[in-house]
Design an enzyme around this catalytic site. Sequence first.
Site, PDB file in Angstrom:
ATOM      1  N   ARG A 122      -0.291  -8.680  13.552  1.00 14.41           N
ATOM      2  CA  ARG A 122      -0.883  -7.690  12.647  1.00 14.41           C
ATOM      3  C   ARG A 122      -1.710  -8.386  11.567  1.00 14.41           C
ATOM      4  O   ARG A 122      -2.781  -7.919  11.188  1.00 14.41           O
ATOM      5  CB  ARG A 122       0.211  -6.818  12.019  1.00 14.41           C
ATOM      6  N   LYS A 137       0.827  -1.210   0.000  1.00 13.16           N
ATOM      7  CA  LYS A 137       0.000   0.000   0.000  1.00 13.16           C
ATOM      8  C   LYS A 137       0.864   1.265   0.000  1.00 13.16           C
ATOM      9  O   LYS A 137       0.601   2.190  -0.741  1.00 13.16           O
ATOM     10  CB  LYS A 137      -0.934   0.031   1.225  1.00 13.16           C
ATOM     11  N   ARG A 146      11.737  -6.325   3.591  1.00 14.71           N
ATOM     12  CA  ARG A 146      11.707  -4.884   3.869  1.00 14.71           C
ATOM     13  C   ARG A 146      12.691  -4.549   5.005  1.00 14.71           C
ATOM     14  O   ARG A 146      13.421  -3.574   4.934  1.00 14.71           O
ATOM     15  CB  ARG A 146      10.276  -4.486   4.256  1.00 14.71           C
ATOM     16  N   ARG A 163      11.011  -0.504  11.757  1.00 16.88           N
ATOM     17  CA  ARG A 163       9.854  -0.304  12.633  1.00 16.88           C
ATOM     18  C   ARG A 163       9.811  -1.358  13.730  1.00 16.88           C
ATOM     19  O   ARG A 163      10.089  -2.524  13.486  1.00 16.88           O
ATOM     20  CB  ARG A 163       8.574  -0.401  11.788  1.00 16.88           C
ATOM     21  N   ARG A 168      -9.872   0.609   9.088  1.00 20.30           N
ATOM     22  CA  ARG A 168      -9.336  -0.718   9.387  1.00 20.30           C
ATOM     23  C   ARG A 168     -10.364  -1.585  10.098  1.00 20.30           C
ATOM     24  O   ARG A 168     -10.086  -2.749  10.387  1.00 20.30           O
ATOM     25  CB  ARG A 168      -8.141  -0.551  10.295  1.00 20.30           C
TER      26      ARG A 168
HETATM   27  P1  ADP Z   1       0.761  -1.869   8.161  1.00 21.37           P
HETATM   28  O1  ADP Z   1      -0.169  -1.395   7.102  1.00 21.37           O
HETATM   29  O2  ADP Z   1       2.109  -2.172   7.619  1.00 21.37           O
HETATM   30  O3  ADP Z   1       0.192  -2.971   8.998  1.00 21.37           O
HETATM   31  P2  ADP Z   1       0.536   0.736   9.519  1.00 21.37           P
HETATM   32  O4  ADP Z   1       1.741   1.592   9.449  1.00 21.37           O
HETATM   33  O5  ADP Z   1      -0.646   1.093   8.707  1.00 21.37           O
HETATM   34  O6  ADP Z   1       1.024  -0.746   9.241  1.00 21.37           O
HETATM   35  O7  ADP Z   1       0.028   0.624  11.048  1.00 21.37           O
HETATM   36  C1  ADP Z   1       0.874   0.261  12.120  1.00 21.37           C
HETATM   37  C2  ADP Z   1       0.041   0.105  13.417  1.00 21.37           C
HETATM   38  O8  ADP Z   1      -0.635   1.352  13.721  1.00 21.37           O
HETATM   39  C3  ADP Z   1      -1.062  -0.934  13.348  1.00 21.37           C
HETATM   40  O9  ADP Z   1      -0.607  -2.238  13.595  1.00 21.37           O
HETATM   41  C4  ADP Z   1      -2.030  -0.403  14.441  1.00 21.37           C
HETATM   42  O10 ADP Z   1      -1.578  -0.721  15.734  1.00 21.37           O
HETATM   43  C5  ADP Z   1      -1.929   1.097  14.284  1.00 21.37           C
HETATM   44  N1  ADP Z   1      -2.971   1.632  13.322  1.00 21.37           N
HETATM   45  C6  ADP Z   1      -2.728   2.241  12.128  1.00 21.37           C
HETATM   46  N2  ADP Z   1      -3.880   2.595  11.532  1.00 21.37           N
HETATM   47  C7  ADP Z   1      -4.880   2.193  12.356  1.00 21.37           C
HETATM   48  C8  ADP Z   1      -6.312   2.253  12.312  1.00 21.37           C
HETATM   49  N3  ADP Z   1      -6.957   2.804  11.262  1.00 21.37           N
HETATM   50  N4  ADP Z   1      -7.018   1.721  13.350  1.00 21.37           N
HETATM   51  C9  ADP Z   1      -6.397   1.179  14.397  1.00 21.37           C
HETATM   52  N5  ADP Z   1      -5.056   1.069  14.524  1.00 21.37           N
HETATM   53  C10 ADP Z   1      -4.309   1.587  13.524  1.00 21.37           C
END
Ligand code: ADP
Length: 197
Positions: free
Chosen positions: A150, A13, A127, A139, A88
């Site tokens: 996740r 993404k 990555r 990260r 999400r």
């Molecule tokens: P990825 O898409 O690689 O899983 P992100 O950078 O989008 O990771 O998100 C990292 C973390 O941030 C998630 O695992 C969650 O804990 C939190 N997070 C991000 N966006 C949301 C969301 N919309 N709702 C709840 N938690 C979120």
Amino acid sequence: MRIILLGPPGAGKGTQAERIVARHEIIQLSTGDMLRAAVKAGTEVGQKAKAIMESGGLVSDDIVIGIVSERIEEPDCKNGFILDGFPRTVAQAEALDKLLDEKDMSLDAVVELVVDEGALMARMENRVKETLAAGGQVRKDDNPETFRQRLEAYTAQTAPLSSFYAKTGRLKQIDGMQGIDEVTADIERVLSDSVSA
Ligand code: ADP
């Protein structure tokens, strides 16, 4: 143009969002990036989110909905935005519909990158290797154990969004197992169809 990009962690993404942004002069709103910034700055939101993010779980709907609601009112969102990592959960998707409605905004497309789950762990490990090789910082949630969490959060809470958006005819699915350029080309095709529709 307002777009949502859906797909599991490691689906690509972020990579695709960067390309769409460059091409369409819109901005990328990543709730993951915003939350990481809040953690780093030690704000109240950051303090609440830190442990949850490090365990691979989802931050509460209220927090992320609040962040997005404020963010999309900023002047730099006027031309449009691509949401990456939000919504999400179905509750977040419903809240987003309501928010956009109140602000007289609409979505042009919901694009899902469909990938083979078995490939995701390897992509994350790759990555990490590339980031380290480039001297960057990895990260905290990019390790096998947290990544598994996740993925589980994705399957249980985020995957249902596909049918949520399909039901209202808004979902466009793309084969995310193709090369990066092929995925970009497919996204562009979907976007030009959606905007001219
Ligand atoms: P990825 O898409 O690689 O899983 P992100 O950078 O989008 O990771 O998100 C990292 C973390 O941030 C998630 O695992 C969650 O804990 C939190 N997070 C991000 N966006 C949301 C969301 N919309 N709702 C709840 N938690 C979120």
